[in-house]
Design a protein around this motif. Structure first.
Motif, PDB file in Angstrom:
ATOM      1  N   ILE A 196      -9.044  -7.766   4.552  1.00 50.56           N
ATOM      2  CA  ILE A 196      -8.768  -6.420   5.068  1.00 50.56           C
ATOM      3  C   ILE A 196      -7.402  -6.379   5.746  1.00 50.56           C
ATOM      4  N   LEU A 197      -7.103  -7.403   6.549  1.00 50.48           N
ATOM      5  CA  LEU A 197      -5.804  -7.436   7.235  1.00 50.48           C
ATOM      6  C   LEU A 197      -4.664  -7.461   6.224  1.00 50.48           C
ATOM      7  N   LEU A 198      -4.817  -8.228   5.144  1.00 49.54           N
ATOM      8  CA  LEU A 198      -3.804  -8.228   4.088  1.00 49.54           C
ATOM      9  C   LEU A 198      -3.633  -6.829   3.518  1.00 49.54           C
ATOM     10  N   GLY A 199      -4.750  -6.141   3.287  1.00 49.19           N
ATOM     11  CA  GLY A 199      -4.680  -4.775   2.772  1.00 49.19           C
ATOM     12  C   GLY A 199      -3.971  -3.831   3.715  1.00 49.19           C
ATOM     13  N   LEU A 200      -4.162  -4.025   5.014  1.00 49.86           N
ATOM     14  CA  LEU A 200      -3.512  -3.151   5.996  1.00 49.86           C
ATOM     15  C   LEU A 200      -2.008  -3.396   6.042  1.00 49.86           C
ATOM     16  N   PHE A 201      -1.587  -4.657   5.944  1.00 49.47           N
ATOM     17  CA  PHE A 201      -0.155  -4.937   5.898  1.00 49.47           C
ATOM     18  C   PHE A 201       0.458  -4.400   4.607  1.00 49.47           C
ATOM     19  N   ILE A 202      -0.299  -4.426   3.505  1.00 49.93           N
ATOM     20  CA  ILE A 202       0.199  -3.844   2.253  1.00 49.93           C
ATOM     21  C   ILE A 202       0.392  -2.337   2.410  1.00 49.93           C
ATOM     22  N   ALA A 203      -0.529  -1.685   3.115  1.00 46.21           N
ATOM     23  CA  ALA A 203      -0.401  -0.237   3.339  1.00 46.21           C
ATOM     24  C   ALA A 203       0.867   0.062   4.131  1.00 46.21           C
ATOM     25  N   HIS A 204       1.092  -0.682   5.217  1.00 43.80           N
ATOM     26  CA  HIS A 204       2.323  -0.569   6.015  1.00 43.80           C
ATOM     27  C   HIS A 204       2.292  -1.660   7.074  1.00 43.80           C
ATOM     28  N   TRP A 205       3.449  -2.263   7.323  1.00 35.02           N
ATOM     29  CA  TRP A 205       3.480  -3.362   8.293  1.00 35.02           C
ATOM     30  C   TRP A 205       3.049  -2.906   9.679  1.00 35.02           C
ATOM     31  N   LYS A 206       3.337  -1.639  10.024  1.00 33.95           N
ATOM     32  CA  LYS A 206       2.929  -1.145  11.340  1.00 33.95           C
ATOM     33  C   LYS A 206       1.406  -1.080  11.466  1.00 33.95           C
ATOM     34  N   VAL A 207       0.737  -0.742  10.364  1.00 37.44           N
ATOM     35  CA  VAL A 207      -0.725  -0.664  10.389  1.00 37.44           C
ATOM     36  C   VAL A 207      -1.324  -2.052  10.597  1.00 37.44           C
ATOM     37  N   GLY A 208      -0.801  -3.049   9.858  1.00 31.85           N
ATOM     38  CA  GLY A 208      -1.280  -4.413  10.030  1.00 31.85           C
ATOM     39  C   GLY A 208      -1.011  -4.947  11.422  1.00 31.85           C
ATOM     40  N   LEU A 209       0.187  -4.667  11.950  1.00 29.69           N
ATOM     41  CA  LEU A 209       0.529  -5.126  13.296  1.00 29.69           C
ATOM     42  C   LEU A 209      -0.353  -4.459  14.339  1.00 29.69           C
ATOM     43  N   ALA A 210      -0.598  -3.163  14.183  1.00 25.21           N
ATOM     44  CA  ALA A 210      -1.467  -2.454  15.131  1.00 25.21           C
ATOM     45  C   ALA A 210      -2.881  -3.027  15.112  1.00 25.21           C
ATOM     46  N   ALA A 211      -3.381  -3.336  13.915  1.00 24.14           N
ATOM     47  CA  ALA A 211      -4.720  -3.921  13.816  1.00 24.14           C
ATOM     48  C   ALA A 211      -4.788  -5.252  14.550  1.00 24.14           C
ATOM     49  N   LEU A 212      -3.757  -6.093  14.393  1.00 25.40           N
ATOM     50  CA  LEU A 212      -3.722  -7.386  15.080  1.00 25.40           C
ATOM     51  C   LEU A 212      -3.642  -7.203  16.589  1.00 25.40           C
ATOM     52  N   LEU A 213      -2.769  -6.288  17.051  1.00 26.74           N
ATOM     53  CA  LEU A 213      -2.647  -6.046  18.482  1.00 26.74           C
ATOM     54  C   LEU A 213      -3.960  -5.541  19.073  1.00 26.74           C
ATOM     55  N   GLY A 214      -4.605  -4.627  18.351  1.00 25.80           N
ATOM     56  CA  GLY A 214      -5.888  -4.112  18.820  1.00 25.80           C
ATOM     57  C   GLY A 214      -6.942  -5.195  18.881  1.00 25.80           C
TER      58      GLY A 214
END
Length: 309
Positions: A196-214
């Motif tokens: 899922i995290l890979l998919g979020l970074f593929i969508a946009h790096w900000k989305v993946g980074l936000a998910a990790l920070l959260g």
């Protein structure tokens, strides 16, 4: 047939390919994304848990989309997954409660169908005179409402999945970084979280980074608050913070640094709300994220120098 009715039917008419795209987008829309590859990676995360879970998710998303079409939801909304994501979560929650039992399949369909009218009711409520100025989204609230009804209606059929046992805060923290992300869709699996995290970074790096920070903020808050190591390690303490962070950092708030500060603080607050809700009967689902995000959006609307997208 009137001209207006004909136009509505034409707007919602969809071929099999468009329906399939809408179902896959429904999975990515849980994380506010309209991305086919992100959706496929989330589907793979469901399969990594159990192929029957993936089947229930597809059924729920399909049923929700059908109900949306019956309520004359636009074809654009259905194709984008905006109508199917609550139904997808219904399928996931049905599996979480019942496992692969046969009863889960009709329940996923019925629950998915119910999501559309419940979404309509929530949207109507937020468009009333007292609340309209806050422009609050229905987000995953329809899923939570319907899933809670299904949960309490099926208590005799529930199964209990074992939690991963960890001994230290470090173990719990490291494992939770990915299980927080997978538990957003009720998958309890580190590899599912990685997909899922890979998919979020593929969508946009900000989305993946936000998910990790959260995820980090939620886990740190849970450990500081002495939440159960097992619940923390399995992502049950921090998953709602993942959605809160993505919501503030990338979806609802304007600014350079303000959205990210709100994302981190919001994730920590969400962890506190989660801990409180764990003392209540029944499943928490994504209520901590929903309540924190609604409160934050009201604050943004009322506070000077904070702006909505």
């Amino acid at each position: 047939m009137g001209a207006a009715t004909a136009r509505r039917r034409q707007a919602t008419a969809m071929g099999p390919g468009a329906w399939l795209v809408g179902v896959v987008h429904g999975m990515s829309q849980v994380f506010f994304q309209t991305n086919i590859l992100t959706g496929l990676l989330i589907l793979a995360a469901f399969v990594s848990q159990d192929w029957r879970m993936a089947a229930l998710v597809v059924l729920g998303a399909s049923a929700s989309s059908v109900a949306g079409q019956l309520l004359s939801t636009s074809g654009t909304d259905i194709r984008s997954g905006a109508q199917g994501f609550c139904g997808a979560l219904i399928g996931a929650s049905t599996y979480a409660a019942l496992g692969g039992q046969w009863a889960g399949y009709p329940l996923a369909v019925v629950g998915g169908l119910l999501c559309a009218p419940v979404t309509w009711a929530v949207v109507w409520f937020f468009n009333t005179k007292a609340l309209k100025r806050f422009a609050l989204p229905s987000t995953t609230a329809p899923f939570c409402i319907v899933a809670t009804l299904i949960f309490f209606a099926t208590t005799g059929l529930h199964v209990q999945a074992p939690l991963t046992v960890v001994e230290t805060n470090t173990e719990a923290f490291l494992e939770s970084l990915l299980t927080n992300i997978s538990q957003v869709v009720l998958v309890d699996d580190v590899w599912g979280g990685a997909l899922i995290l890979l998919g979020l970074f593929i969508a946009h790096w900000k989305v993946g980074l936000a998910a990790l920070l959260g995820s980090v903020a939620g886990s740190v808050a849970a450990l500081v608050l002495n939440d159960s190591l097992q619940e923390t390690a399995n992502g049950l303490s921090g998953y709602s913070g993942v959605l809160t962070a993505i919501a503030f950092a990338t979806v609802f708030m304007k600014g350079r640094w303000e959205p990210w500060v709100f994302a981190i603080i919001g994730s920590a607050v969400t962890a506190v709300v989660t801990l409180i809700m764990h003392t209540l009967p029944g499943p928490t689902y994504t209520w901590p994220y929903i309540l924190t995000t609604w409160a934050g959006l009201v604050l943004i609307q009322l506070a000077p120098r904070l702006y909505r997208r």
